[in-house]
Design a protein around this motif. Sequence first.
Motif, PDB file in Angstrom:
ATOM      1  N   THR A 137       0.809  -1.109  -0.025  1.00  0.00           N
ATOM      2  CA  THR A 137       0.031   0.070  -0.051  1.00  0.00           C
ATOM      3  C   THR A 137       0.947   1.282   0.000  1.00  0.00           C
ATOM      4  N   THR A 138       1.875   1.172   0.753  1.00  0.00           N
ATOM      5  CA  THR A 138       2.887   2.438   1.029  1.00  0.00           C
ATOM      6  C   THR A 138       3.573   2.597  -0.529  1.00  0.00           C
ATOM      7  N   GLU A 139       3.951   1.676  -1.151  1.00  0.00           N
ATOM      8  CA  GLU A 139       4.563   1.718  -2.470  1.00  0.00           C
ATOM      9  C   GLU A 139       3.673   2.161  -3.309  1.00  0.00           C
ATOM     10  N   TRP A 140       2.403   1.726  -3.190  1.00  0.00           N
ATOM     11  CA  TRP A 140       1.260   2.161  -4.353  1.00  0.00           C
ATOM     12  C   TRP A 140       0.823   3.533  -4.240  1.00  0.00           C
ATOM     13  N   VAL A 141       0.832   3.993  -2.861  1.00  0.00           N
ATOM     14  CA  VAL A 141       0.547   5.264  -2.560  1.00  0.00           C
ATOM     15  C   VAL A 141       1.595   6.321  -3.148  1.00  0.00           C
ATOM     16  N   HIS A 142       2.857   5.844  -3.024  1.00  0.00           N
ATOM     17  CA  HIS A 142       3.753   6.705  -3.501  1.00  0.00           C
ATOM     18  C   HIS A 142       3.975   6.930  -5.020  1.00  0.00           C
ATOM     19  N   ASP A 143       3.686   5.736  -5.662  1.00  0.00           N
ATOM     20  CA  ASP A 143       3.390   5.791  -6.935  1.00  0.00           C
ATOM     21  C   ASP A 143       2.293   6.757  -7.728  1.00  0.00           C
ATOM     22  N   ILE A 144       1.400   6.613  -6.929  1.00  0.00           N
ATOM     23  CA  ILE A 144       0.024   7.423  -7.214  1.00  0.00           C
ATOM     24  C   ILE A 144       0.578   8.927  -6.946  1.00  0.00           C
ATOM     25  N   LYS A 145       1.021   9.085  -6.024  1.00  0.00           N
ATOM     26  CA  LYS A 145       1.454  10.544  -5.751  1.00  0.00           C
ATOM     27  C   LYS A 145       2.476  11.316  -6.737  1.00  0.00           C
ATOM     28  N   VAL A 146       3.155  10.492  -7.396  1.00  0.00           N
ATOM     29  CA  VAL A 146       4.020  10.628  -8.328  1.00  0.00           C
ATOM     30  C   VAL A 146       3.143  10.930  -9.872  1.00  0.00           C
ATOM     31  N   LYS A 147       2.334  10.083 -10.122  1.00  0.00           N
ATOM     32  CA  LYS A 147       1.143  10.471 -11.092  1.00  0.00           C
ATOM     33  C   LYS A 147       0.408  11.667 -10.909  1.00  0.00           C
ATOM     34  N   VAL A 148       0.019  11.977  -9.604  1.00  0.00           N
ATOM     35  CA  VAL A 148      -0.706  13.158  -9.308  1.00  0.00           C
ATOM     36  C   VAL A 148      -0.083  14.396  -9.595  1.00  0.00           C
ATOM     37  N   ALA A 149       1.309  14.116  -9.055  1.00  0.00           N
ATOM     38  CA  ALA A 149       1.985  15.295  -9.310  1.00  0.00           C
ATOM     39  C   ALA A 149       2.536  15.603 -10.902  1.00  0.00           C
ATOM     40  N   VAL A 150       2.557  14.479 -11.749  1.00  0.00           N
ATOM     41  CA  VAL A 150       2.454  14.907 -12.932  1.00  0.00           C
ATOM     42  C   VAL A 150       1.210  15.497 -13.596  1.00  0.00           C
ATOM     43  N   CYS A 151      -0.007  15.208 -13.034  1.00  0.00           N
ATOM     44  CA  CYS A 151      -1.117  15.874 -13.343  1.00  0.00           C
ATOM     45  C   CYS A 151      -1.171  17.332 -13.117  1.00  0.00           C
ATOM     46  N   ASP A 152      -0.651  17.693 -11.628  1.00  0.00           N
ATOM     47  CA  ASP A 152      -0.511  19.115 -11.683  1.00  0.00           C
ATOM     48  C   ASP A 152       0.341  19.863 -12.548  1.00  0.00           C
ATOM     49  N   LEU A 153       1.475  19.322 -13.061  1.00  0.00           N
ATOM     50  CA  LEU A 153       2.318  19.892 -13.935  1.00  0.00           C
ATOM     51  C   LEU A 153       1.526  20.046 -15.230  1.00  0.00           C
ATOM     52  N   VAL A 154       0.706  19.152 -15.787  1.00  0.00           N
ATOM     53  CA  VAL A 154      -0.029  19.295 -16.836  1.00  0.00           C
ATOM     54  C   VAL A 154      -1.011  20.352 -16.726  1.00  0.00           C
ATOM     55  N   LEU A 155      -1.742  20.579 -15.757  1.00  0.00           N
ATOM     56  CA  LEU A 155      -2.678  21.438 -15.328  1.00  0.00           C
ATOM     57  C   LEU A 155      -2.192  22.890 -15.493  1.00  0.00           C
ATOM     58  N   GLU A 156      -0.919  22.978 -15.065  1.00  0.00           N
ATOM     59  CA  GLU A 156      -0.287  24.209 -15.079  1.00  0.00           C
ATOM     60  C   GLU A 156       0.265  24.714 -16.521  1.00  0.00           C
ATOM     61  N   ASP A 157       0.179  23.849 -17.626  1.00  0.00           N
ATOM     62  CA  ASP A 157       0.503  24.230 -18.766  1.00  0.00           C
ATOM     63  C   ASP A 157      -0.662  24.183 -19.712  1.00  0.00           C
TER      64      ASP A 157
END
Length: 353
Positions: A137-157
Motif C-alpha cells: 500500500t505504501t509503495e502504491w500510494v507513493h506511485d500514485i503521488k508521482v502520477k498526481v504530481a504529473v497531473c499538476d504539472l499538466v494542469l499548469e500548462d
Amino acid sequence: MDYNKEGNGVWNLMTIGDYLRLNKRWFLHNGCLLILVNLVLVASSPLDYKWVDLLYFNILFLCMQIGLVVWDFRKTRQNFWEVQEALEEEVPLKALQFAEENYYTYLLQGIIIKLNKQQEVALLDYEARADQMEEYTTEWVHDIKVKVAVCDLVLEDLEEEEVAERLSLPIEQMKFMVNQLLYITRANHYSQDLHIEQVDVKEVIKGKIKENAPFFIRKNIAIENQIETCSCISDKKWLEYIVGQVLNNASKYTHKAGKVLIYTIEDEEGIHLHVRDNGVGVPKEELGRLFEKGFTGTNGRQTTKSTGMGLYYAKKMANVLSVGLRVESVQNEYTDVILSFYKLEDYFNVTKM
C-alpha cells in the motif's frame, strides 16, 4: 454447569449436581462394591457378625466416601473457577495454576498449549501478511503521488483555464484520499510511528486550511480563523491527520456560501479547539455513532460518497494521543467538532511506544 448464553459467554459456577453427574461412574462403582461386600458378609455362614456391626461398617464406609466427595468437589470446583475467572478477565490460559493436578487438568493444559501454539503461528502469519499489505500500500500510494504530481504539472500548462479549473478539484480530492489511505495503513502500527513533541496547533490549522482550500473555494465557504496562540504536546503528523479530517468534513457538509469558524476556549481542564460550521448538521439519533467504524449516516449517504472511516481513525488516534474528540450538532443548524488538549499532566497517558 450450563453455558451462560445470556451473560458473558462463560460457564456458570460448578454445583454439587454437576459434580455428581461428572463422576457418576465412580459413584456407581463404589455403590456396587459396597453392595457386593454386604452380600458376601451376609452369605458367608462361617462369619460371625451382628447386624449392628454390618450397619456400623456401612455407615463408616459412607462417611468416608462423603468426606472424599466433599474434598474432591472443592478441589474440582476450584479448578473450574480458575478457568472461568481466566475467561472473564482475559488472563492468558497458559498462566493458569490449578488447585490440584489430575488427569483432566493435564489434558486441559495440553489443549491450552496446543491452542497457544496454533494462535502464535496464526498471529505470526497475520503479522507477516499485514506487513506485506502495508508495504504494498505504501509503495502504491507513493506511485500514485508521482502520477498526481504529473497531473499538476499538466494542469499548469493547460491554456484553457476553465478545463484546468474543472480538473483541479478531482485531483485535489485524489490527493486527500491517497494521503488518507496512507494514514489509515499506518494507523494499525501507530506505536512504531509516534513522535511526541511541542506542536503549534495554530500552524497545523493554517496548513490544513491551505490543503483543503480548493474544496472551500469551490463552494465559496468563508473560513474565520480566530486562533491566536495554541500549542500542545502531541504527535504533529497524527494531529495534522485529525485536523485535516475535521476540516475536510466541514467542506463536505457546509452549504455553498457557508461559514466555518475556528476558535479556542481555555478552562481548568485544558484548551478546547472548536471547528464550527453552519452546514447540514447531524441528526440527534446519529450523534452517538459518528465515530463507529464504517458509519456513514444520513448525510454521508445523501450528499457525499462517505466511507465512514475518516472519523473512526481520527477518534482512534485521538484516543492514543490523549486528545479529546467529540461532536455537538443540531440538524440543519450547525456542527461543532471539538478537540480538547488537556493539561500537561494528562499527556503522560499517551500510549507508550
